[in-house]
Design an enzyme around this catalytic site. Structure first.
Site, PDB file in Angstrom:
ATOM      1  CB  ALA A 137      32.485  11.913  69.255  1.00 40.43           C
ATOM      2  CB  SER A 138      33.915  12.246  73.793  1.00 41.39           C
ATOM      3  OG  SER A 138      34.198  12.279  75.170  1.00 41.39           O
ATOM      4  CB  SER A 139      38.767  11.631  73.888  1.00 44.12           C
ATOM      5  OG  SER A 139      40.169  11.706  73.771  1.00 44.12           O
TER       6      SER A 139
END
Length: 293
Positions: A137-139
């Protein structure tokens, strides 16, 4: 790039402090050029030739925190597969998706250490090398895209939430909200499918095999990793996987979500989440179905 909110940092710090007895630390898994930490979830009843999921945390997070946030470990206990929850501790605990070495194969980046975690796990637990998956998730989604591009031969499929195309942050001074060139996160790096395909293929020159299947999720209201990045990921992987957009299915897998299907839907799908910001909640049941687990 906008700052991570105080609330988010506090939440991630709290989750990081939550111990999980099912996780164990592996200190020697091979070359580890960026000093990552390897946490592994091995169920007491391990399947014969188990599958492996590499699960990558958000900026500011840890492997331990991500195991608590996602509950992949609970499913692992039920189904007998293994989950690796690694941790990076540099650049506000954001994955290295911006440097030349981090966007190359076997060049000393975070991706090399992550690949070695997988190779170690396959050997130690006699795991099924054809059933290795990556998610984040995200990074962690940004790194999922990079792992698929730099080590496509390791993975059968991937899912990720709220990320960017592989190479979007190339050349940025950092990969965290505080250190990165904001152009990528703000959705301003726009390329054609052909350009994105060349960007990814340059990360593993000469590779002629297949690339992993991808299901990618993004919130329309994301104001940290802006929504145009969703379309850029889909362009990149439609080119790499050789599939084109075919149709939308509304309210899939839930109200307010739109499932975007490429080809026959077995290689590439996107999930656009109306009204959802950063980050789209993890959907472990859908992820496991996508992986065939």
């Amino acid at each position: 790039m906008p700052s991570i909110s105080t609330v988010t940092i506090t939440l991630l710090a709290a989750l990081s402090s939550v111990g999980n007895a099912a996780l164990s630390r592996v200190t020697d898994f091979g070359s580890n050029p960026t000093k990552l930490e390897m946490n592994i979830w091995v169920p007491s009843k391990l399947a014969t030739k188990p599958a492996i999921i590499l699960a990558l945390h958000t900026c500011g997070g840890t492997g331990e925190a991500y195991s608590s946030m996602t509950k992949y470990g609970t499913s692992a206990d039920q189904k007998g597969f293994i989950v690796i929850f690694p941790t990076t501790k540099k650049d506000s605990n954001c994955w290295e998706v911006n440097t030349t070495k981090g966007l190359s194969r076997e060049a000393g980046g975070d991706n090399q250490g992550l690949a070695n975690m997988i190779k170690y796990t396959i050997q130690k637990y006699d795991a099924d090398a054809s059933k290795v998956f990556v998610t984040g998730a995200s990074s962690g989604c940004m790194m999922t895209n990079v792992m698929m591009a730099t080590y496509p031969d390791l993975f059968a499929a991937a899912s990720c939430y709220s990320g960017v195309a592989a190479g979007c942050l190339a050349g940025s001074p950092g990969a965290s909200p505080g250190s990165a060139d904001p152009t990528c996160a703000n959705g301003k790096v726009i390329k054609s499918a052909e350009e994105w395909t060349r960007t990814a293929k340059a990360m593993y020159p000469g590779y002629n095999g297949t690339y992993p299947r991808l299901a990618t999720w993004h919130g329309v209201a994301d104001n940290l990793v802006f929504y145009p990045n969703f379309g850029e990921q889909l362009k990149q992987w439609s080119g790499l996987l050789g599939v084109s957009f075919t149709r939308n299915e509304t309210n899939k897998p839930q109200s307010g979500y739109t499932k975007m299907i490429y080809g026959d839907g077995t290689k590439l799908v996107g999930y656009s989440a109306a009204g959802v910001g950063h980050i789209v909640p993890v959907h472990p049941t859908d992820d496991l179905a996508w992986f065939g687990l």
